[in-house]
Design a protein around this motif. Structure first.
Motif, PDB file in Angstrom:
ATOM      1  N   LEU A   7       0.804  -1.222   0.000  1.00 49.35           N
ATOM      2  CA  LEU A   7       0.000   0.000   0.000  1.00 49.35           C
ATOM      3  C   LEU A   7       0.839   1.275   0.000  1.00 49.35           C
ATOM      4  CD1 LEU A   7      -2.893  -0.908   2.487  1.00 49.35           C
ATOM      5  CD2 LEU A   7      -2.808  -1.189   0.002  1.00 49.35           C
ATOM      6  N   PHE A   8       2.031   1.199   0.594  1.00 51.38           N
ATOM      7  CA  PHE A   8       2.865   2.401   0.688  1.00 51.38           C
ATOM      8  C   PHE A   8       4.184   2.235  -0.070  1.00 51.38           C
ATOM      9  CE2 PHE A   8       0.095   2.343   4.403  1.00 51.38           C
ATOM     10  CZ  PHE A   8      -0.438   3.629   4.373  1.00 51.38           C
ATOM     11  N   ALA A   9       4.202   1.319  -1.029  1.00 48.34           N
ATOM     12  CA  ALA A   9       5.449   0.986  -1.725  1.00 48.34           C
ATOM     13  C   ALA A   9       5.863   2.044  -2.742  1.00 48.34           C
ATOM     14  CB  ALA A   9       5.311  -0.372  -2.410  1.00 48.34           C
ATOM     15  N   GLU A  10       4.905   2.801  -3.275  1.00 51.20           N
ATOM     16  CA  GLU A  10       5.207   3.845  -4.255  1.00 51.20           C
ATOM     17  C   GLU A  10       5.034   5.223  -3.610  1.00 51.20           C
ATOM     18  OE1 GLU A  10       6.398   3.199  -7.206  1.00 51.20           O
ATOM     19  OE2 GLU A  10       6.222   1.029  -6.879  1.00 51.20           O
ATOM     20  N   PRO A  11       5.817   6.211  -4.043  1.00 51.79           N
ATOM     21  CA  PRO A  11       5.673   7.558  -3.470  1.00 51.79           C
ATOM     22  C   PRO A  11       4.254   8.097  -3.683  1.00 51.79           C
ATOM     23  CG  PRO A  11       7.656   7.399  -4.817  1.00 51.79           C
ATOM     24  CD  PRO A  11       6.872   6.144  -5.062  1.00 51.79           C
ATOM     25  N   LEU A  12       3.667   8.595  -2.616  1.00 49.57           N
ATOM     26  CA  LEU A  12       2.314   9.137  -2.699  1.00 49.57           C
ATOM     27  C   LEU A  12       2.375  10.661  -2.715  1.00 49.57           C
ATOM     28  CD1 LEU A  12       0.634   6.826  -0.007  1.00 49.57           C
ATOM     29  CD2 LEU A  12       0.431   6.621  -2.493  1.00 49.57           C
ATOM     30  N   PRO A  13       1.586  11.327  -3.601  1.00 49.52           N
ATOM     31  CA  PRO A  13       1.603  12.798  -3.636  1.00 49.52           C
ATOM     32  C   PRO A  13       1.149  13.400  -2.307  1.00 49.52           C
ATOM     33  CG  PRO A  13      -0.189  11.895  -4.971  1.00 49.52           C
ATOM     34  CD  PRO A  13       0.684  10.750  -4.598  1.00 49.52           C
ATOM     35  N   PHE A  20      -9.294   1.836   7.800  1.00 50.27           N
ATOM     36  CA  PHE A  20      -9.440   0.387   7.636  1.00 50.27           C
ATOM     37  C   PHE A  20     -10.435   0.107   6.509  1.00 50.27           C
ATOM     38  CE2 PHE A  20      -7.815   0.877  11.927  1.00 50.27           C
ATOM     39  CZ  PHE A  20      -6.841  -0.109  11.978  1.00 50.27           C
ATOM     40  N   ASP A  21      -9.991   0.363   5.273  1.00 51.75           N
ATOM     41  CA  ASP A  21     -10.860   0.199   4.116  1.00 51.75           C
ATOM     42  C   ASP A  21     -10.604  -1.156   3.450  1.00 51.75           C
ATOM     43  OD1 ASP A  21      -8.397   0.538   2.884  1.00 51.75           O
ATOM     44  OD2 ASP A  21      -8.857   2.535   2.085  1.00 51.75           O
ATOM     45  N   HIS A  22     -11.189  -1.342   2.268  1.00 49.43           N
ATOM     46  CA  HIS A  22     -11.071  -2.636   1.582  1.00 49.43           C
ATOM     47  C   HIS A  22      -9.622  -2.932   1.183  1.00 49.43           C
ATOM     48  CE1 HIS A  22     -15.306  -3.841   1.279  1.00 49.43           C
ATOM     49  NE2 HIS A  22     -15.575  -2.550   1.177  1.00 49.43           N
ATOM     50  N   ASP A  23      -8.858  -1.895   0.818  1.00 46.54           N
ATOM     51  CA  ASP A  23      -7.455  -2.123   0.466  1.00 46.54           C
ATOM     52  C   ASP A  23      -6.665  -2.636   1.668  1.00 46.54           C
ATOM     53  OD1 ASP A  23      -7.723  -1.364  -2.185  1.00 46.54           O
ATOM     54  OD2 ASP A  23      -7.292   0.745  -1.776  1.00 46.54           O
ATOM     55  N   VAL A  24      -6.897  -2.034   2.831  1.00 48.21           N
ATOM     56  CA  VAL A  24      -6.215  -2.480   4.050  1.00 48.21           C
ATOM     57  C   VAL A  24      -6.676  -3.879   4.439  1.00 48.21           C
ATOM     58  CG1 VAL A  24      -5.952  -2.059   6.530  1.00 48.21           C
ATOM     59  CG2 VAL A  24      -5.739  -0.155   4.912  1.00 48.21           C
ATOM     60  N   ALA A  87     -17.840 -10.651  18.097  1.00 47.17           N
ATOM     61  CA  ALA A  87     -16.719  -9.894  17.529  1.00 47.17           C
ATOM     62  C   ALA A  87     -17.277  -8.630  16.873  1.00 47.17           C
ATOM     63  CB  ALA A  87     -15.975 -10.755  16.511  1.00 47.17           C
ATOM     64  N   VAL A  88     -16.735  -7.484  17.255  1.00 40.47           N
ATOM     65  CA  VAL A  88     -17.293  -6.198  16.827  1.00 40.47           C
ATOM     66  C   VAL A  88     -16.222  -5.352  16.155  1.00 40.47           C
ATOM     67  CG1 VAL A  88     -18.539  -4.122  17.570  1.00 40.47           C
ATOM     68  CG2 VAL A  88     -18.838  -6.273  18.833  1.00 40.47           C
ATOM     69  N   ASP A  89     -16.563  -4.762  15.014  1.00 40.36           N
ATOM     70  CA  ASP A  89     -15.674  -3.804  14.361  1.00 40.36           C
ATOM     71  C   ASP A  89     -16.534  -2.775  13.632  1.00 40.36           C
ATOM     72  OD1 ASP A  89     -12.425  -3.998  13.737  1.00 40.36           O
ATOM     73  OD2 ASP A  89     -13.533  -2.701  12.357  1.00 40.36           O
ATOM     74  N   ASN A  90     -16.028  -1.533  13.544  1.00 35.38           N
ATOM     75  CA  ASN A  90     -16.826  -0.497  12.878  1.00 35.38           C
ATOM     76  C   ASN A  90     -16.540  -0.384  11.389  1.00 35.38           C
ATOM     77  OD1 ASN A  90     -14.313   0.692  12.919  1.00 35.38           O
ATOM     78  ND2 ASN A  90     -14.941   2.581  13.937  1.00 35.38           N
ATOM     79  N   ALA A  91     -15.543  -1.122  10.901  1.00 35.41           N
ATOM     80  CA  ALA A  91     -15.165  -1.038   9.482  1.00 35.41           C
ATOM     81  C   ALA A  91     -15.853  -2.145   8.690  1.00 35.41           C
ATOM     82  CB  ALA A  91     -13.652  -1.145   9.329  1.00 35.41           C
ATOM     83  N   GLU A  92     -16.664  -1.741   7.725  1.00 35.58           N
ATOM     84  CA  GLU A  92     -17.426  -2.713   6.928  1.00 35.58           C
ATOM     85  C   GLU A  92     -16.517  -3.718   6.232  1.00 35.58           C
ATOM     86  OE1 GLU A  92     -20.597  -2.807   3.158  1.00 35.58           O
ATOM     87  OE2 GLU A  92     -19.676  -0.925   3.797  1.00 35.58           O
ATOM     88  N   ALA A  93     -15.390  -3.227   5.683  1.00 32.23           N
ATOM     89  CA  ALA A  93     -14.472  -4.116   4.961  1.00 32.23           C
ATOM     90  C   ALA A  93     -13.899  -5.184   5.885  1.00 32.23           C
ATOM     91  CB  ALA A  93     -13.341  -3.302   4.342  1.00 32.23           C
ATOM     92  N   MET A  94     -13.571  -4.790   7.111  1.00 30.66           N
ATOM     93  CA  MET A  94     -13.037  -5.746   8.085  1.00 30.66           C
ATOM     94  C   MET A  94     -14.100  -6.765   8.481  1.00 30.66           C
ATOM     95  SD  MET A  94      -9.868  -5.241   8.614  1.00 30.66           S
ATOM     96  CE  MET A  94      -8.509  -4.115   8.815  1.00 30.66           C
ATOM     97  N   VAL A  95     -15.308  -6.306   8.714  1.00 30.88           N
ATOM     98  CA  VAL A  95     -16.399  -7.196   9.120  1.00 30.88           C
ATOM     99  C   VAL A  95     -16.673  -8.246   8.042  1.00 30.88           C
ATOM    100  CG1 VAL A  95     -18.896  -7.273   9.541  1.00 30.88           C
ATOM    101  CG2 VAL A  95     -17.483  -5.593  10.727  1.00 30.88           C
ATOM    102  N   GLN A  96     -16.707  -7.816   6.796  1.00 30.41           N
ATOM    103  CA  GLN A  96     -16.962  -8.757   5.702  1.00 30.41           C
ATOM    104  C   GLN A  96     -15.899  -9.848   5.650  1.00 30.41           C
ATOM    105  OE1 GLN A  96     -17.257  -6.458   2.095  1.00 30.41           O
ATOM    106  NE2 GLN A  96     -19.250  -5.597   2.625  1.00 30.41           N
ATOM    107  N   ARG A  97     -14.638  -9.445   5.714  1.00 27.54           N
ATOM    108  CA  ARG A  97     -13.548 -10.426   5.665  1.00 27.54           C
ATOM    109  C   ARG A  97     -13.498 -11.287   6.916  1.00 27.54           C
ATOM    110  NH1 ARG A  97      -8.948 -10.852   1.738  1.00 27.54           N
ATOM    111  NH2 ARG A  97      -9.742  -9.654  -0.012  1.00 27.54           N
TER     112      ARG A  97
END
Length: 246
Positions: A7-13, A20-24, A87-97
């Motif tokens: 996720l952080f391998a390339e320089p970001l502008p 905690f989104d789907h990419d994470v 098990a509780v989490d507020n991030a939808e992407a985390m909950v799905q996985r």
């Protein structure tokens, strides 16, 4: 099911605040394994400690569960009848996985403790009486002024003999200690394949999101919240875990 963390391998502008989104969620197991020294030991022993203290026919909470590593560990170790993990989490992407991971665990192992994954904000969650609560690298993402009220609510929900397992990244009051452990942590990340660019950009992304405390501050806050006993059971570099008894 997990990809390599790039996720952080390339320089970001512009480095945005960490979310905690789907990419994470997609790379999270790899990210955690390569970023937190001692993490496998912490997770496995959360299961051992929880199994030692869990009471039959009670609820167990994994608050801020992310992909459910602590929940999976507890399910591997718990033998008490009638327990149920929430098990509780507020991030939808985390909950799905998390649901996918627990479903996969169900397909491989029979007669596991049932677990329900809930998307919700633990600041608003109404806790039911329970014998074990896990905050595994969760409190550090809660606003500092809200941490004591969260712990007080947990303490009030715990049954007599119940415990909280609290894992956190620590900071250190002594500048020398802080500097040396921080540098060794960066060395740990480099040894696990992260570049200096990745380390720097990840640090920028998370520094305003994850506000960390000293171990003594955690122990004092737990006492203020009404816990009768709290002690460190594990530390590796600047990461550690505490058990607090109701």
């Amino acid at each position: 099911m997990s990809d390599v963390d790039k996720l952080f391998a390339e320089p970001l502008p512009k480095v945005s605040d960490f979310v905690f989104d789907h990419d994470v969620a997609r790379v999270f197991p790899d990210m955690i394994k390569r970023s937190i020294p001692g993490y496998p030991t912490i997770v496995e022993n959360i299961g051992v400690i929880a199994a030692h203290h869990a009471q039959p026919d009670t609820l167990i909470y994994d608050l801020g569960c992310s992909l459910g590593a602590a929940t999976q560990s507890m399910r591997r170790h718990l033998r008490q009848d009638g327990c149920h993990i929430i098990a509780v989490d507020n991030a939808e992407a985390m909950v799905q996985r998390c649901r996918e991971y627990l479903s996969a665990q169900d397909s491989m192992v029979e007669e596991l403790v049932p677990a329900t994954v809930v998307q919700g904000d633990i600041l608003e969650l109404e806790l039911q009486p329970c014998s074990v609560v896990v905050l595994n690298f969760t409190l550090q993402f809660i606003a500092p002024e809200l941490r004591l009220p969260v712990l007080q609510r947990i303490r009030q929900a715990l049954l007599p003999g119940g415990i909280l397992i609290l894992s956190e990244k620590y900071r250190f009051e002594d500048p020398g200690t802080q500097h040396h452990l921080e540098q060794v942590h960066y060395a740990f990340k480099r040894a696990n394949g992260y570049s200096d660019l990745e380390i720097a950009q990840k640090r920028s992304a998370i520094e305003n999101v994850m506000l960390i405390d000293t171990q003594p501050a955690h122990l004092e806050r737990l006492q203020q919240a009404g816990f009768s006993l709290a002690y460190p059971w594990f530390q590796c570099l600047n990461f550690g875990s505490i058990v607090a008894h109701a």
